[in-house]
Design a protein around this motif. Structure first.
Motif, PDB file in Angstrom:
ATOM      1  N   TYR A  45       0.838  -1.190   0.000  1.00 25.95           N
ATOM      2  CA  TYR A  45       0.000   0.000   0.000  1.00 25.95           C
ATOM      3  C   TYR A  45       0.881   1.251   0.000  1.00 25.95           C
ATOM      4  O   TYR A  45       2.116   1.162   0.110  1.00 25.95           O
ATOM      5  N   GLU A  46       0.248   2.415  -0.147  1.00 26.60           N
ATOM      6  CA  GLU A  46       1.013   3.666  -0.117  1.00 26.60           C
ATOM      7  C   GLU A  46       1.845   3.724   1.167  1.00 26.60           C
ATOM      8  O   GLU A  46       1.327   3.530   2.268  1.00 26.60           O
ATOM      9  N   GLY A  47       3.149   3.936   1.007  1.00 27.60           N
ATOM     10  CA  GLY A  47       4.050   3.938   2.147  1.00 27.60           C
ATOM     11  C   GLY A  47       4.511   2.562   2.577  1.00 27.60           C
ATOM     12  O   GLY A  47       5.292   2.433   3.537  1.00 27.60           O
TER      13      GLY A  47
ATOM     14  N   ASN B 259       7.516   0.944  -1.522  1.00 26.66           N
ATOM     15  CA  ASN B 259       6.581   1.342  -2.569  1.00 26.66           C
ATOM     16  C   ASN B 259       6.744   2.823  -2.870  1.00 26.66           C
ATOM     17  O   ASN B 259       6.672   3.665  -1.977  1.00 26.66           O
TER      18      ASN B 259
ATOM     19  N   GLU C 281       4.789   4.329  -5.280  1.00 27.00           N
ATOM     20  CA  GLU C 281       3.534   4.831  -5.833  1.00 27.00           C
ATOM     21  C   GLU C 281       2.699   5.521  -4.751  1.00 27.00           C
ATOM     22  O   GLU C 281       2.805   5.202  -3.561  1.00 27.00           O
ATOM     23  N   LYS C 282       1.834   6.446  -5.185  1.00 29.82           N
ATOM     24  CA  LYS C 282       0.865   7.017  -4.254  1.00 29.82           C
ATOM     25  C   LYS C 282      -0.257   6.023  -3.967  1.00 29.82           C
ATOM     26  O   LYS C 282      -0.908   6.097  -2.926  1.00 29.82           O
ATOM     27  N   GLY C 283      -0.461   5.097  -4.913  1.00 28.37           N
ATOM     28  CA  GLY C 283      -1.406   4.009  -4.706  1.00 28.37           C
ATOM     29  C   GLY C 283      -0.671   2.727  -4.367  1.00 28.37           C
ATOM     30  O   GLY C 283       0.377   2.733  -3.727  1.00 28.37           O
ATOM     31  N   ASP C 284      -1.232   1.593  -4.824  1.00 29.93           N
ATOM     32  CA  ASP C 284      -0.652   0.282  -4.525  1.00 29.93           C
ATOM     33  C   ASP C 284       0.410  -0.114  -5.551  1.00 29.93           C
ATOM     34  O   ASP C 284       0.357   0.289  -6.710  1.00 29.93           O
TER      35      ASP C 284
END
Length: 257
Positions: free
Chosen positions: A60-62, A115, A117-120
């Motif tokens: 997930y984000e982060g 990760n 990405e801002k999303g998954d």
């Protein structure tokens, strides 16, 4: 997910030590030390009959792993980015991997991941005990992207193609490949061999022969194929069927079980 809307059912099939089809709908989250803000599902493992461990992980984000994965002196690891963008670091270098990107870390090299990405982002992760070969140098770190590797015809069939992600060198006791089938394409014959596979379907639909049972498969399914289990695939539907999979190689068969 909430309350079920129909009778509980599953497409998954588990034949301990022989083969398994694991559908994504039944996957659960595993709390694995080091993974933060991630949905970690363990797929193939010795408890299933595999000599390796496969994971499918939604970051997930982060999401990250700052504890490190692998690093033991006899454990090799591999990561493939199914979707998204992931930073993978070792103690010496860091790499930004996008969809199709991968990295192999030899024994003794720990990988850290994050990760971006801002999303998954979704990754397919693998570990196995390395089998050294006397007189042969140790394997080395390899990274690349499947989108940059030309597809080669499989056994002279242009409708079925293969990509080798790792060097075909005796320093490596395994490889990762991607097989791609055009709609209607199939293996040239039903294979029976000592090698085992862990495969994750990247796209498409098909029917897979596992121990002489024809089983429907599709994108996001996981297949474990044990030693000597008959195996072959037909691609069906309107898009290409593609999967990434591991294969043990470059070593003689052991006398012990």
């Amino acid at each position: 997910m909430g309350y079920p809307k129909d009778l509980l059912s599953s497409r998954s099939i588990i034949k301990q030590g022989l083969y398994a089809l694991i559908a994504p709908e039944g996957l659960v989250n595993n709390s694995v030390p080091g993974f933060e803000n991630c949905y970690v599902s363990i797929l193939g493992s010795p408890r299933l009959g595999a000599s390796f461990v496969d994971y499918i992980i939604t970051m997930y984000e982060g999401g990250k792993n700052t504890r490190g994965f692998g690093g033991e002196e006899d454990v090799e690891t591999f990561l493939y980015v199914v979707d998204g963008k992931v930073k993978v670091s070792t103690d010496e270098e860091e790499y930004e991997l996008t969809q199709g990107g991968y990295i192999y870390c030899p024994p003794g090299t720990k990988m850290y991941m994050e990760n971006l990405e801002k999303g998954d982002s979704k990754i397919f992760l693998y570990k196995q005990t390395y089998k050294p070969l006397e007189g042969v140098s140790a394997p080395w770190l390899v990274t690349g992207n499947a989108n940059d590797i030309p597809e080669e015809e499989y056994d002279g069939m242009k409708e079925m193609r293969i990509q080798d992600l790792l060097p075909t060198d005796f320093a490596f006791d395994m490889n990762f490949h991607i097989l791609t089938f055009d709609p209607g394409a199939c293996h040239p014959f039903i294979e029976t061999h000592v090698q085992e596979h862990g495969a994750y379907l990247l796209s498409g639909e098909g029917v897979y022969n596992l121990d002489n049972e024809w089983i429907p498969v599709k994108k996001d399914d996981y297949i474990f194929m044990g030693p000597y289990v008959q195996q072959a695939c037909y691609a069906v539907g309107r898009e290409k069927l593609s999967y990434v999979y591991s294969k043990d190689c470059n070593r003689d068969a052991d006398l012990k079980k």
